[in-house]
Design a protein around this motif. Structure first.
Motif, PDB file in Angstrom:
ATOM      1  N   TYR A  21      11.820  -5.529  -5.761  1.00 63.73           N
ATOM      2  CA  TYR A  21      10.630  -4.887  -5.183  1.00 63.73           C
ATOM      3  C   TYR A  21       9.479  -5.068  -6.167  1.00 63.73           C
ATOM      4  N   GLN A  22       8.463  -5.817  -5.751  1.00 67.72           N
ATOM      5  CA  GLN A  22       7.334  -6.095  -6.633  1.00 67.72           C
ATOM      6  C   GLN A  22       6.283  -5.003  -6.539  1.00 67.72           C
ATOM      7  N   ILE A  23       5.850  -4.535  -7.710  1.00 64.34           N
ATOM      8  CA  ILE A  23       4.798  -3.519  -7.810  1.00 64.34           C
ATOM      9  C   ILE A  23       3.578  -4.133  -8.488  1.00 64.34           C
ATOM     10  N   TYR A  24       2.436  -3.983  -7.841  1.00 64.31           N
ATOM     11  CA  TYR A  24       1.155  -4.408  -8.393  1.00 64.31           C
ATOM     12  C   TYR A  24       0.495  -3.145  -8.939  1.00 64.31           C
ATOM     13  N   PRO A  25       0.514  -2.941 -10.249  1.00 64.71           N
ATOM     14  CA  PRO A  25       0.228  -1.594 -10.778  1.00 64.71           C
ATOM     15  C   PRO A  25      -1.150  -1.036 -10.455  1.00 64.71           C
ATOM     16  N   ALA A  26      -2.163  -1.890 -10.375  1.00 69.04           N
ATOM     17  CA  ALA A  26      -3.515  -1.390 -10.097  1.00 69.04           C
ATOM     18  C   ALA A  26      -3.598  -0.712  -8.747  1.00 69.04           C
ATOM     19  N   SER A  27      -2.713  -1.113  -7.822  1.00 68.24           N
ATOM     20  CA  SER A  27      -2.853  -0.684  -6.428  1.00 68.24           C
ATOM     21  C   SER A  27      -1.697   0.156  -5.919  1.00 68.24           C
ATOM     22  N   PHE A  28      -0.789   0.588  -6.796  1.00 65.00           N
ATOM     23  CA  PHE A  28       0.407   1.284  -6.302  1.00 65.00           C
ATOM     24  C   PHE A  28       0.185   2.791  -6.205  1.00 65.00           C
ATOM     25  N   LYS A  29      -0.053   3.467  -7.320  1.00 62.92           N
ATOM     26  CA  LYS A  29      -0.277   4.915  -7.289  1.00 62.92           C
ATOM     27  C   LYS A  29      -1.042   5.346  -8.533  1.00 62.92           C
ATOM     28  N   ASP A  30      -2.163   6.020  -8.307  1.00 60.75           N
ATOM     29  CA  ASP A  30      -3.006   6.541  -9.390  1.00 60.75           C
ATOM     30  C   ASP A  30      -2.630   8.002  -9.645  1.00 60.75           C
ATOM     31  N   SER A  31      -2.249   8.308 -10.875  1.00 66.46           N
ATOM     32  CA  SER A  31      -1.798   9.671 -11.191  1.00 66.46           C
ATOM     33  C   SER A  31      -2.903  10.581 -11.717  1.00 66.46           C
ATOM     34  N   ASN A  32      -4.041  10.007 -12.140  1.00 70.08           N
ATOM     35  CA  ASN A  32      -5.042  10.834 -12.822  1.00 70.08           C
ATOM     36  C   ASN A  32      -6.442  10.776 -12.212  1.00 70.08           C
ATOM     37  N   ASP A  34      -8.573   8.267 -11.740  1.00 68.86           N
ATOM     38  CA  ASP A  34      -9.607   7.355 -12.242  1.00 68.86           C
ATOM     39  C   ASP A  34      -9.789   6.131 -11.362  1.00 68.86           C
ATOM     40  N   GLY A  35      -9.026   6.047 -10.259  1.00 67.13           N
ATOM     41  CA  GLY A  35      -9.178   4.942  -9.328  1.00 67.13           C
ATOM     42  C   GLY A  35      -8.275   3.758  -9.582  1.00 67.13           C
ATOM     43  N   TRP A  36      -7.580   3.773 -10.708  1.00 69.10           N
ATOM     44  CA  TRP A  36      -6.635   2.712 -11.038  1.00 69.10           C
ATOM     45  C   TRP A  36      -5.216   3.238 -10.898  1.00 69.10           C
ATOM     46  N   GLY A  37      -4.359   2.460 -10.260  1.00 64.26           N
ATOM     47  CA  GLY A  37      -2.946   2.786 -10.314  1.00 64.26           C
ATOM     48  C   GLY A  37      -2.478   2.755 -11.762  1.00 64.26           C
ATOM     49  N   ASP A  38      -1.389   3.442 -12.055  1.00 58.26           N
ATOM     50  CA  ASP A  38      -0.939   3.508 -13.442  1.00 58.26           C
ATOM     51  C   ASP A  38       0.571   3.676 -13.514  1.00 58.26           C
ATOM     52  N   ILE A  39       1.094   3.583 -14.733  1.00 56.06           N
ATOM     53  CA  ILE A  39       2.547   3.659 -14.931  1.00 56.06           C
ATOM     54  C   ILE A  39       3.080   5.049 -14.592  1.00 56.06           C
ATOM     55  N   PRO A  40       2.409   6.134 -15.018  1.00 56.91           N
ATOM     56  CA  PRO A  40       2.885   7.447 -14.561  1.00 56.91           C
ATOM     57  C   PRO A  40       2.927   7.557 -13.033  1.00 56.91           C
ATOM     58  N   GLY A  41       1.984   6.905 -12.356  1.00 60.19           N
ATOM     59  CA  GLY A  41       2.016   6.897 -10.892  1.00 60.19           C
ATOM     60  C   GLY A  41       3.255   6.200 -10.359  1.00 60.19           C
ATOM     61  N   VAL A  42       3.618   5.075 -10.962  1.00 62.39           N
ATOM     62  CA  VAL A  42       4.853   4.385 -10.563  1.00 62.39           C
ATOM     63  C   VAL A  42       6.055   5.284 -10.827  1.00 62.39           C
ATOM     64  N   LEU A  43       6.066   5.928 -11.981  1.00 65.17           N
ATOM     65  CA  LEU A  43       7.173   6.840 -12.316  1.00 65.17           C
ATOM     66  C   LEU A  43       7.331   7.933 -11.271  1.00 65.17           C
ATOM     67  N   SER A  44       6.220   8.441 -10.795  1.00 69.07           N
ATOM     68  CA  SER A  44       6.289   9.521  -9.808  1.00 69.07           C
ATOM     69  C   SER A  44       6.880   9.056  -8.478  1.00 69.07           C
ATOM     70  N   LYS A  45       6.896   7.754  -8.262  1.00 63.82           N
ATOM     71  CA  LYS A  45       7.394   7.206  -7.000  1.00 63.82           C
ATOM     72  C   LYS A  45       8.764   6.539  -7.146  1.00 63.82           C
ATOM     73  N   ILE A  46       9.426   6.742  -8.264  1.00 57.62           N
ATOM     74  CA  ILE A  46      10.763   6.176  -8.431  1.00 57.62           C
ATOM     75  C   ILE A  46      11.722   6.668  -7.338  1.00 57.62           C
ATOM     76  N   LEU A  59       7.492  -5.422 -12.115  1.00 53.67           N
ATOM     77  CA  LEU A  59       6.163  -4.858 -12.358  1.00 53.67           C
ATOM     78  C   LEU A  59       5.224  -5.977 -12.779  1.00 53.67           C
ATOM     79  N   SER A  60       4.194  -6.193 -11.983  1.00 55.48           N
ATOM     80  CA  SER A  60       3.187  -7.194 -12.323  1.00 55.48           C
ATOM     81  C   SER A  60       2.429  -6.762 -13.581  1.00 55.48           C
ATOM     82  N   PRO A  61       1.646  -7.671 -14.185  1.00 58.26           N
ATOM     83  CA  PRO A  61       1.120  -7.417 -15.531  1.00 58.26           C
ATOM     84  C   PRO A  61       0.410  -6.084 -15.710  1.00 58.26           C
ATOM     85  N   MET A  62       0.883  -5.349 -16.717  1.00 55.08           N
ATOM     86  CA  MET A  62       0.242  -4.102 -17.104  1.00 55.08           C
ATOM     87  C   MET A  62      -0.226  -4.188 -18.559  1.00 55.08           C
ATOM     88  N   PHE A  63      -0.193  -5.398 -19.127  1.00 53.93           N
ATOM     89  CA  PHE A  63      -0.544  -5.610 -20.525  1.00 53.93           C
ATOM     90  C   PHE A  63      -2.049  -5.408 -20.746  1.00 53.93           C
TER      91      PHE A  63
END
Length: 585
Positions: A21-32, A34-46, A59-63
């Motif tokens: 399952y591919q996740i594009y982090p900018a567009s998956f889930k924003d936790s705070n 600020d308009g950007w998806g983020d890693i905590p947002g992905v965590l919340s959707k595990i 997970l697509s590039p989050m570097f």
């Protein structure tokens, strides 16, 4: 290498039977907010991801990155882009996936870096810097009138040329993609060792289970740098993939990557780590087998893009987004080609029809009108779930997300490739060299642009589809109140429920679906896609209607109906956009 003919059955390995399952982090889930998806947002959707029944997360590039190319322009392999979170957040995500029996892989983007990477900053600081040769630098050429010219006439993947002038050192540097993405010089031993340490071992040591390897067949260039032949008289730059794709040392480089790094690591449960390469512009099966033969010890599998390039012009040329209408037999021949090329070999294949670089499959291969989009989604799910190979799903595919509305202005599109192609099309049209290109490219982008897959995930009926409480970096789809995960989780007849069902059936019948041989039936039928899968004494028949009209059902010879994408079936007839699978034990 063992002769391919000696293989009669494919060795069973975890990644062959996994669905990723591919996740594009900018567009998956924003936790705070600020308009950007983020890693905590992905965590919340595990819990949601695990509930799908998938086996691995990519997970697509989050570097860390200036985000010119949405993270595929990396400025530090060992850091996370701050709006996404921290290295510790990624470590927590790795652990959460493992606790839910899911593997976790990252993108490996090592054909190029950002021009903001310290390596490139050093390289461009002077001609004598020790890292000067970590990138490709060349002096200018001059025409008969003394005008400065780039070292070659090569065209970039993102339109325009592949060389940018550096005023400080008065030389050009090479970039196959955007000018902010200079190509790394894999010919340099020290450069390769740094790549292995910083981009690979750093993350493998933190527990990831492998990589999706970006632009994997572009590391080796023809270093004599000849000009490409002129195939587009309207342009100063010319397609030149023959000089930078599948180059002379490419297999040497990838074998070294496997031997020196990948072979020394295992997954969290002791299995071999996995690699899946992005292998573009490699149309012949033998060329692909050279990368994925198990005996070659290079890559486990690759993405071959014929299926997602249906209707496109060739990549790396001005006509990429000139849409050409296609017929179903073309898709069938592509699927047959890449389903059967592993027969009798020790290679493996992948199954996919969406990713972050293409328009949505319903809009491209089905019908996204309101009355047909759910039926199209389920038919496509069924048609691809029964195919041999490792299945890759892209976020939102499982709820039937569709392309951005045709009414949206091109100004809504954010992708650097879309912007570059549009800018070029406008200029060429206005100059009169190709007056209709602007209109043609607009239509192509509306159907095939990378932006469509990057719209925020539609979680619920809240503002912005529940993606963010703030203003999203990219506009949310207008249909989020109609297409969203929360609504579909409560509906046993939804697209989401059907995807979960197909994932279960794929596991229950993994022998014939994942490992079975593929046999195309009625190849020239322009309305239905019918194929058989065979494994020992077991046979499956898959029939899919790609039209808005009822179509004849092929003979099923007393086979048992396993699944239909309709709740009620009609004898001898496939309903519009219906898919069925029959089984004979």
């Amino acid at each position: 290498m063992v002769p391919y003919a000696e293989y009669t059955a494919h060795k069973r390995v975890w990644w062959k039977e996994a669905t990723f399952y591919q996740i594009y982090p900018a567009s998956f889930k924003d936790s705070n907010g600020d308009g950007w998806g983020d890693i905590p947002g992905v965590l919340s959707k595990i819990p949601y991801i695990a509930s799908l029944g998938v086996d691995a997360v990519w997970l697509s590039p989050m570097f860390d990155s200036p985000q010119i190319d949405m993270g595929y322009d990396i400025s530090n392999y060992e850091a996370v882009y701050p709006p996404y979170g921290t290295v510790a957040d990624v470590e927590n995500l790795i652990e959460a996936c493992h606790k839910n029996d899911m593997k976790f892989i990252l993108d490996l983007v090592v054909n190029h870096t950002s021009d903001q990477h310290d390596w490139f900053k050093e390289s461009r600081s002077s001609k004598n810097n020790p890292k000067r040769d970590w990138y490709f630098w060349k002096p200018a050429r001059y025409d008969d009138h003394g005008n400065r010219m780039p070292p070659t006439n090569w065209r970039s993947y993102f339109a325009g040329g592949t060389w940018t002038w550096d005023e400080h050192t008065e030389e050009y540097y090479l970039h196959l993609y955007d000018e902010t993405q200079p190509d790394l010089n894999w010919e340099n031993d020290d450069c390769r060792r740094a790549i292995y340490s910083s981009a690979m071992q750093f993350w493998l040591d933190r527990g990831i289970d492998g990589f999706r390897v970006d632009t994997v067949n572009k590391y080796s260039k023809v270093v004599q740098f000849p000009d490409a032949p002129v195939t587009d008289p309207t342009s100063d730059v010319q397609p030149a993939a023959q000089f930078w794709c599948n180059g002379p040392r490419i297999h040497e480089f990838i074998k070294e990557m496997h031997t020196e790094v990948l072979s020394k690591y295992r997954t969290y449960d002791g299995q071999p780590v996995v690699t899946v390469g992005e292998l573009s512009l490699t149309p012949e099966p033998q060329g692909v087998l050279n990368y994925v033969s198990a005996a070659a010890k290079e890559l486990n599998m690759i993405f071959q893009f014929d299926i997602t390039h249906l209707g496109q012009g060739p990549p790396g040329c001005g006509s990429k987004y000139d849409f050409t209408d296609w017929k179903l037999p073309e898709m069938k021949r592509i699927v047959e080609k890449w389903q059967t090329f592993i027969d009798g070999t020790d290679g493996w294949t992948t199954v996919f029809n969406e990713n972050h670089d293409n328009g949505r499959s319903i809009s491209r291969f089905g019908n996204d009108r309101p009355e047909w989009r759910e039926k199209s989604a389920m038919m496509l799910a069924l048609c691809f779930a029964a195919q041999t190979g490792t299945w890759f799903l892209y976020q939102g595919q499982e709820i039937g997300m569709v392309n951005a509305p045709m009414e949206w202005s091109i100004e809504e599109y954010k992708d650097v490739e879309s912007k570059n192609y549009w800018r070029e099309a406008v200029a060429v049209s206005e100059e009169g060299a190709d007056p209709t290109r602007k209109e043609r490219i607009a239509q192509g982008l509306q159907l095939m642009a990378r932006d469509h897959s990057r719209l925020p995930f539609q979680w619920n009926t809240d503002s912005n589809g529940g993606f963010s409480s703030g203003k999203p970096w990219m506009r949310a789809h207008d249909l989020y109140t109609e297409i969203n995960a929360e609504t579909q989780e409560k509906d046993g007849g939804s697209v989401l429920s059907f995807y979960k069902r197909m994932l279960r059936l794929r596991k229950e019948h993994s022998d014939v679906f994942i490992y079975g041989t593929f046999e195309l039936l009625d190849a020239e039928n322009v309305s239905t896609f019918v194929y058989r899968k065979n494994f020992q004494d077991k046979t499956a028949l898959v029939a899919a209607n790609f039209t808005t009209s009822p179509q004849p059902l092929p003979p099923t010879d007393g086979m048992e109906l396993l699944v239909s994408s309709y709740s009620k079936t009609t004898p001898s007839t496939l309903q519009p956009f219906e898919g069925r699978i029959y089984i004979d034990y």
